[in-house]
Design a protein around this motif. Structure first.
Motif, PDB file in Angstrom:
ATOM      1  N   ARG A 112      12.122  -3.170  -8.768  1.00 49.33           N
ATOM      2  CA  ARG A 112      11.629  -3.666 -10.059  1.00 49.33           C
ATOM      3  C   ARG A 112      12.129  -2.794 -11.200  1.00 49.33           C
ATOM      4  N   ASP A 205       0.370   0.421   6.344  1.00 47.54           N
ATOM      5  CA  ASP A 205      -0.103   0.408   4.957  1.00 47.54           C
ATOM      6  C   ASP A 205       0.763   1.301   4.072  1.00 47.54           C
ATOM      7  N   CYS A 207       3.978   2.650   5.010  1.00 51.89           N
ATOM      8  CA  CYS A 207       5.419   2.617   5.324  1.00 51.89           C
ATOM      9  C   CYS A 207       5.908   1.181   5.191  1.00 51.89           C
ATOM     10  N   ARG A 224       0.758  -7.687   0.219  1.00 51.39           N
ATOM     11  CA  ARG A 224       1.094  -7.517  -1.201  1.00 51.39           C
ATOM     12  C   ARG A 224       1.782  -8.761  -1.754  1.00 51.39           C
TER      13      ARG A 224
END
Ligand code: TMP
Ligand code: ASP
Length: 253
Positions: A112, A205, A207, A224
């Motif tokens: 991003r 969670d 990695c 996510r």
């Protein structure tokens, strides 16, 4: 499971702290605490919450295997023993308020920020530091901030980044043996009797783990990014690691 270290480990114990996905309970002696892993998941600093069935047990066991592996290769961690399916007995660290991310391929926030395509290989690992602060949303900082604001001494920052790179080499092999590419991961560190130790957890969670053959994401990005199949992905990571290391390959070398 570990040796009998008192009644507090598997039964009722005083809650010292409640995190987003774990509880920290008083340990059997003041130099220890118990981490209890739950199925709770959050994303975007708690903006999105949910449950991933079986996640607590997977993250607990994966962390235990990873910590045993790191310890057996000479990298110090807070791990002492697994106590039941969701609990780890660990050394009580003086936590350093930094999250250390190591990246081998571009993903997530790096894509991003720099406009990169997911999966772009990096010529060298990238180490990033974030200041642990929920109200500030864990802003990225660098070693100059860490030293100037006293979060860690110059020597500690140096040692922490070197340990994170060593953990990257070791964990790349650890997950690689299970057919998983370690894309990136986050570590936390703390002080214990003048040593710098890896703390918190090492799990899907914390990695990014991609299947080596198919590129399938087998980590929290399923939650996510709302891809579905979270529980199955987590279980698959554990099943593969148990096959590769569960027989004591970590501790035995
Ligand atoms: P990022 O690409 O979102 O910055 O994440 C980099 C790595 O750090 C990824 O493996 C997920 C992990 N991570 C955590 O463990 N906790 C967090 O709060 C965040 C944002 C990332
Ligand atoms: N740890 C972050 C949160 O609490 C989520 C993440 O792992 O991206 O929301």
């Amino acid at each position: 499971m570990g040796p009998g270290r008192g009644a507090g480990i598997t039964g009722q114990a005083e809650e010292l702290y409640r995190g987003k996905a774990k509880r920290v309970l008083a340990g059997p002696d003041p130099k220890t605490v118990v981490l209890e892993f739950t199925d709770r998941a959050t994303a975007g600093d708690g903006a999105r919450t949910g449950l991933i069935r079986g996640k607590g047990e997977v993250n607990c066991r994966v962390s235990a295997l990873a910590f045993e592996f790191l310890e057996s290769r000479g990298l110090g961690t807070h791990f002492l023993s697994q106590e039941g399916p969701r609990r780890l007995l660990v050394r009580r660290l003086e936590i350093i308020p930094l999250e250390c991310v190591v990246r081998n391929r571009a993903a997530g926030s790096l894509c991003r920020r720099l406009g990169l395509e997911e999966g772009t290989p990096l010529r060298w690992p990238v180490v990033e530091l974030y200041y642990k602060s929920d109200p500030l949303h864990d802003p990225m900082v660098n070693r100059w901030h860490a030293r100037a604001l006293g979060w860690a001494s110059p020597e500690e920052v140096e040692a922490l980044e070197a340990a994170a790179l060593e953990a990257n080499r070791l964990l790349t092999d650890f997950f690689g043996a299970a057919g998983l590419v370690l894309v990136d991961f986050k570590l936390e560190f703390g002080r214990f009797e003048r040593r710098l130790l890896v703390g918190d957890e090492v799990s899907p969670d914390t990695c990014r783990l991609w299947d080596r053959e198919t590129g399938l994401r087998l980590d929290k990005d399923r939650f996510r990014l709302d891809l579905g199949g979270e529980s199955e992905a987590y279980r698959q990571v554990l099943a593969r690691l148990e096959r590769a290391w569960g027989g004591g390959g970590g501790a035995g070398g």
